[in-house]
Write a protein that holds these residues in place. Structure first.
Motif, PDB file in Angstrom:
ATOM      1  N   PHE D 294      37.415   2.623 -11.363  1.00 30.09           N
ATOM      2  CA  PHE D 294      37.487   1.836 -10.118  1.00 30.09           C
ATOM      3  C   PHE D 294      37.006   0.414 -10.365  1.00 30.09           C
ATOM      4  N   ARG D 295      37.391  -0.446  -9.463  1.00 31.07           N
ATOM      5  CA  ARG D 295      37.041  -1.861  -9.548  1.00 31.07           C
ATOM      6  C   ARG D 295      36.409  -2.339  -8.247  1.00 31.07           C
ATOM      7  N   VAL D 296      35.456  -3.241  -8.370  1.00 28.59           N
ATOM      8  CA  VAL D 296      34.687  -3.722  -7.228  1.00 28.59           C
ATOM      9  C   VAL D 296      34.732  -5.246  -7.228  1.00 28.59           C
ATOM     10  N   ALA D 297      35.158  -5.828  -6.104  1.00 26.80           N
ATOM     11  CA  ALA D 297      35.290  -7.291  -6.005  1.00 26.80           C
ATOM     12  C   ALA D 297      34.065  -7.905  -5.336  1.00 26.80           C
ATOM     13  N   PHE D 298      33.516  -8.938  -5.960  1.00 29.27           N
ATOM     14  CA  PHE D 298      32.369  -9.674  -5.403  1.00 29.27           C
ATOM     15  C   PHE D 298      32.796 -11.072  -4.978  1.00 29.27           C
ATOM     16  N   LYS D 299      32.343 -11.457  -3.807  1.00 36.93           N
ATOM     17  CA  LYS D 299      32.578 -12.833  -3.371  1.00 36.93           C
ATOM     18  C   LYS D 299      31.579 -13.756  -4.063  1.00 36.93           C
ATOM     19  N   PRO D 300      31.834 -15.054  -4.068  1.00 37.36           N
ATOM     20  CA  PRO D 300      30.835 -15.980  -4.589  1.00 37.36           C
ATOM     21  C   PRO D 300      29.584 -15.918  -3.713  1.00 37.36           C
ATOM     22  N   VAL D 301      28.400 -15.990  -4.338  1.00 37.08           N
ATOM     23  CA  VAL D 301      27.165 -15.930  -3.549  1.00 37.08           C
ATOM     24  C   VAL D 301      27.135 -17.098  -2.566  1.00 37.08           C
ATOM     25  N   PRO D 302      26.625 -16.857  -1.378  1.00 31.00           N
ATOM     26  CA  PRO D 302      26.690 -17.900  -0.338  1.00 31.00           C
ATOM     27  C   PRO D 302      25.776 -19.096  -0.590  1.00 31.00           C
ATOM     28  N   THR D 303      24.644 -18.876  -1.256  1.00 28.97           N
ATOM     29  CA  THR D 303      23.695 -19.975  -1.394  1.00 28.97           C
ATOM     30  C   THR D 303      24.133 -20.931  -2.500  1.00 28.97           C
ATOM     31  N   ILE D 304      24.438 -22.166  -2.106  1.00 26.10           N
ATOM     32  CA  ILE D 304      24.885 -23.183  -3.071  1.00 26.10           C
ATOM     33  C   ILE D 304      24.108 -24.469  -2.815  1.00 26.10           C
ATOM     34  N   ARG D 305      24.008 -25.280  -3.871  1.00 31.06           N
ATOM     35  CA  ARG D 305      23.288 -26.564  -3.720  1.00 31.06           C
ATOM     36  C   ARG D 305      24.147 -27.574  -2.962  1.00 31.06           C
ATOM     37  N   HIS D 306      25.430 -27.469  -3.184  1.00 31.54           N
ATOM     38  CA  HIS D 306      26.440 -28.181  -2.414  1.00 31.54           C
ATOM     39  C   HIS D 306      26.066 -28.304  -0.929  1.00 31.54           C
ATOM     40  N   GLU D 307      26.179 -29.471  -0.369  1.00 40.59           N
ATOM     41  CA  GLU D 307      25.833 -29.634   1.035  1.00 40.59           C
ATOM     42  C   GLU D 307      26.893 -28.969   1.924  1.00 40.59           C
ATOM     43  N   GLN D 308      26.435 -28.303   2.970  1.00 38.97           N
ATOM     44  CA  GLN D 308      27.358 -27.564   3.838  1.00 38.97           C
ATOM     45  C   GLN D 308      27.107 -27.860   5.319  1.00 38.97           C
ATOM     46  N   ASP D 309      28.173 -27.726   6.096  1.00 34.88           N
ATOM     47  CA  ASP D 309      28.053 -27.836   7.557  1.00 34.88           C
ATOM     48  C   ASP D 309      27.627 -26.504   8.144  1.00 34.88           C
TER      49      ASP D 309
END
Lengths: 358, 358, 358, 358
Positions: D294-309
């Protein structure tokens, strides 16, 4: 099978001679002020060493909450907790390793698991009830905010038994008795039963009566999830319990319906209730708003100084007499445990009761 | 909450005046010969109309198995089943719609759900126990192949009570008594209690004693899943049950440990067992190989011809007297239900017990 | 393991060639108008024989509700239901008794249970999904009163696949397509895929996309009870399902956080929501008020007319070609089943969400 | 909902900034040698700070077993355990208290519970997975004695993806890669993806592939308890997981049955297996003896240094950039967690599988 409950759930772990006993309370509602002193006082009530009648052990039994609380409030996340086993004497338990103590779980554990923790009571130790008391105290913090109170007391020890039915006593009346019997004369008779058993190197059983006051109408589920069935399972799971009855219980078997049935009446303010309470606050498995009343029977503790016949692991006959510290009667210490189990069941069903409307 | 059990599970449905009562048995082991006649006979035992003492209704109550059986063998798939409600008289139940019958669940259902099935007993009807009996009979088919038998009998009705402890009786001795009391003289006394109640338009309670024979050592789980805690929950969930005790039960509260403890002894063939059985076959929540013995207390049925005080839905006082067909005593009919619940618990724990070794 | 859910629970039973398939819905809130036609229409949508592309069987599949409903309202009691198996041809299944069909459960059932119901699909038959659809329809009756709607459609069959992300389509657009693809051009491509497979005596897989609209913020539990974990278990339990993804799903693995993260914004009326919905309406396992979007992958159905290599019960090589009636593609019929599972999960978590506050 | 499993059960507790994270493993079979070093090594694999690519935190994360083990053997009693949170910086989290981080659970927790633990990730922290790894390691100790092994590896990070299907790799090949990709060239590509994300103050997702080798035929239950449904729920409950597929998974949607179906063949020694394994080792929800893949998909972790709205608790727009320590990609660290969840499911179903025969 070390998890108890549906929505409000306690998972417990720990043996008398491991590192700690503890558990996880899951389903604790969020935003509840967590009074750690309240929990600790509940634990102190079950602690041994409270009087000359109980075992002289001194255990601090300080509870540590590990999660689920922030800034003094529950967060809705599971509350992990533990109490360290500080008083593990390095005594030699090897004499117990090879013998089956009568009325103990030694034999059944050994057969079921192929091995057992023979140090003290192992998982069967009364220390396991620490987790129950913590789970019950946390539940009570919620119940109090709903006006629900739970009060238990010792109503029988050996041949000394209170007369009449359930009665709501002041906490002080109960706690001021060394056996937790709120009627002073009966308390003295019960103390005499305990002292006599102690003197004889023997133990003695008893009964705890309990009242849940302030339950709203509607806790409990039809058929298999009846409120009193859940209560029975909860209380019967406590060490040494041998019987459970709700309301009139076994006495109802000798009664006629015309005497047993509780007539409905209306208050001046229009609230419907029952004129009597033989049903013990539960109709068809669902609380009816009256006091929920029940009684729990405890057998005499199995460990006695009295010499007993038994066998060793090979089946050879041996004679056994217990040494060391042992309560001759656990009933007084069981009072807060009976309350704790009732508190967990009540909160569980209170939360469940919110799911029946669209 | 209409599902019962862990591995062997019964989910039940049905009211007295709906189309059918029935259920689903899940976890039935595969490859078991399914004797439909055996199940039907179990149902016939709980059926009303068996004697002059019970309600004169005649219901065929034929069970239909809908799935999970092929070529006479269980397939391991869920067994759906139903019994049609054939005897729904088109009588007018509107008089019950607006009144709360004392000791009935009318009030609590109405409050909890905002409405209730007021036709007959609704979900509270004793017809609900049909599903329990089918679930128990299927479980017994497996238990018999393990040499486990379950036998219950009436040990008390009203003031007439058998003396002494638990005893294993022949099925014929039990079934030949109209009240299912295997001792003829006591049976007559009990019948007199029922007849007297009937004559007075009243009802009367009683006690069922039960023995599980042939249990292997090792059924039951420590702490919350104790065998007798599960049994208690099972039996307390039956209509009209008010008390449960294992072994000596409430009597143990008055006993000393030296008298209560069951000494271990060895058979000539080396098998370890206990010389007495005050613990009722359970030590530390786990069966010890002795007979599992327990007693179940039933209150008098609430429906009586006797006129009673109660209130209507608006809280106004009314006088109520029941019409129609009613058992003055359900204890005899409860005997197979007590057995059925015990059978389901025993099989459930037998299957669970296979999971404790690596 | 034939029970699904925590508070709102479906227990199902039945094989393709037994007497009936059915189930019990437990935890249905009380007082909900039960529209039997609505349930029947849901069943009709999953029924075979709806078009030239599906199997030509004609089964009435009339659902009968056996309990839990009075005067058109749910009573809060379990709803037993069944659909008779009317179209059981007396055909000879003995040729299937001794052979393991590739990609079927024949081999695993035989090994696990020691026997299997070889008549048609047995418990593995798609008829089992009847119970899911009834459970889902009953759940939808409650969800609709909360403004929650669920809509699924076919987004891929074989190599024909819709472009772009999730989109809310009118029910008519979906139902007017024989493959339940709401975009007419894509629908034709998908039909061509099915026809080509049919012509070749083959089958073909596909994908169903689904949207749950109107979920309040707060459905789902931290850690093991995440909303999308429950959805995944629900949908993966459907026959032939091989994959599940929430929101962007597998596509998110190739994405950067800066592109994936959904910025929070405020509505003019102060309501907080997200500007995009890559997370598919679930944050930390809990619904965030946006559309819950997910996709379910179906493998091609195993039964094909195409001749295949396999073995018999003794392990000898045999060649097998299926006769009789078979859908070359189940995806269109799976659309209402995907919706039904989503409805049951959503209602279950809606009811659970009421238990987190004191 | 912080308990996972049927027979083998993990209950977990703990937040990133409380006293400890831990749990209780219930249902551990008795008599299993407990190799604490093995458990610790499993924990070390999930620990941050293992390479330049992961967060530079150094946490000892020493596990303490509190119960359920005596003389190096499991006793069958629950195993309580904890890992202290030693690295709780006294930093000021107040800036997070009032803001909803995009793609985080801040918003949903606050809405559901009315408050949230805003210190670090709270219950959503990856530290919660410590309990999963301990539970999985204990399960693996049992599985190894049955010849069952579980091996996962990183098969995709961002746009760098391994070709071809599932393959069993040596543990060293996996562990020698800083991203746990066993193919050196692909590993370098994946490292480049992580480094590029790190450089951009961004994060990136990925896929973990996993194989369960040595499963006996017969794990899994029909209908709702299918083996791959339980696996899906287990893996989807892990932080940041967005998709799950068994065997060919989503690729099967584009396939024909004639290409997908796995033909049965016989070994020279008579053992029946399949010539291909597109089904991923599960037929009808029950393991067929082939590798479970089986395979399991992970999203990119939400915490980034990039500034966000984003917005604050009052809904006002704010700009947010994360400070401090953060993995740009959790996939490598997720590999042992994917294995742990698979181990718990496999043992749970192995124990369950013993209950289907009389």
């Amino acid at each position: 099978m070390n998890t108890f409950g549906n929505i409000y759930r306690l998972t417990s772990f720990g043996e008398s001679h491991g590192a700690a006993v503890g558990g996880v309370v899951d389903g604790m509602p969020a935003g509840v002020p967590i009074d750690v002193d309240y929990i600790q006082r509940a634990l102190d009530r079950r602690r041994p060493g409270q009087s000359a009648l109980t075992t002289p052990r001194r255990e601090a039994d300080r509870v540590e909450l590990l999660s689920g609380v922030m800034d003094g409030l529950s967060t809705g996340m599971p509350i992990g907790f533990l109490v360290r086993n500080e008083n593990q004497r390095s005594r030699d338990y090897s004499e117990l390793r090879d013998v089956y103590r009568p009325s103990h779980a030694d034999f059944t554990y050994q057969q079921k698991y192929g091995l057992r923790d023979y140090r003290g009571g192992g998982r069967q130790s009364a220390r396991e009830t620490i987790a129950r008391v913590v789970g019950g105290a946390l539940a009570s913090l919620v119940l109090r905010s709903h006006g629900i109170e739970i009060r238990a007391y010792t109503s029988q020890i050996g041949r000394a038994s209170m007369e009449g039915g359930y009665r709501w006593y002041d906490e002080e009346a109960i706690e001021s008795s060394v056996v937790r019997c709120p009627e002073p004369e009966k308390s003295r008779e019960m103390e005499d039963e305990v002292k006599a058993a102690l003197k004889d190197g023997d133990s003695v059983g008893g009964v705890v009566s309990c009242i849940i006051r302030g339950c709203p109408v509607g806790l409990g589920e039809p058929v298999f999830g009846k409120f009193h069935a859940a209560l029975a399972a909860a209380e019967m799971s406590v060490n040494a319990v041998r019987g459970f009855e709700i309301g009139e219980g076994f006495r109802s078997s000798a009664m006629r319906g015309s005497a047993f049935n509780d007539p409905f009446v209306s208050d001046p303010d229009g609230r419907i209730h029952t004129a009597t309470n033989h049903n013990g606050g539960v109709l068809g498995g669902i609380t009816d708003g009256e006091d929920v009343t029940f009684r729990v029977a405890f057998k005499p503790v199995p460990t006695i100084r009295h010499e007993q016949d038994t066998v060793d692991l090979s089946g050879h006959s041996v004679r056994l007499s217990a040494h060391g510290r042992h309560d001759p009667c656990v009933v007084a210490r069981a009072v807060p445990i009976v309350e704790a189990m009732a508190a967990m069941v009540t909160l569980d069903y209170l939360l469940l009761s919110r799911t029946v409307r669209p």
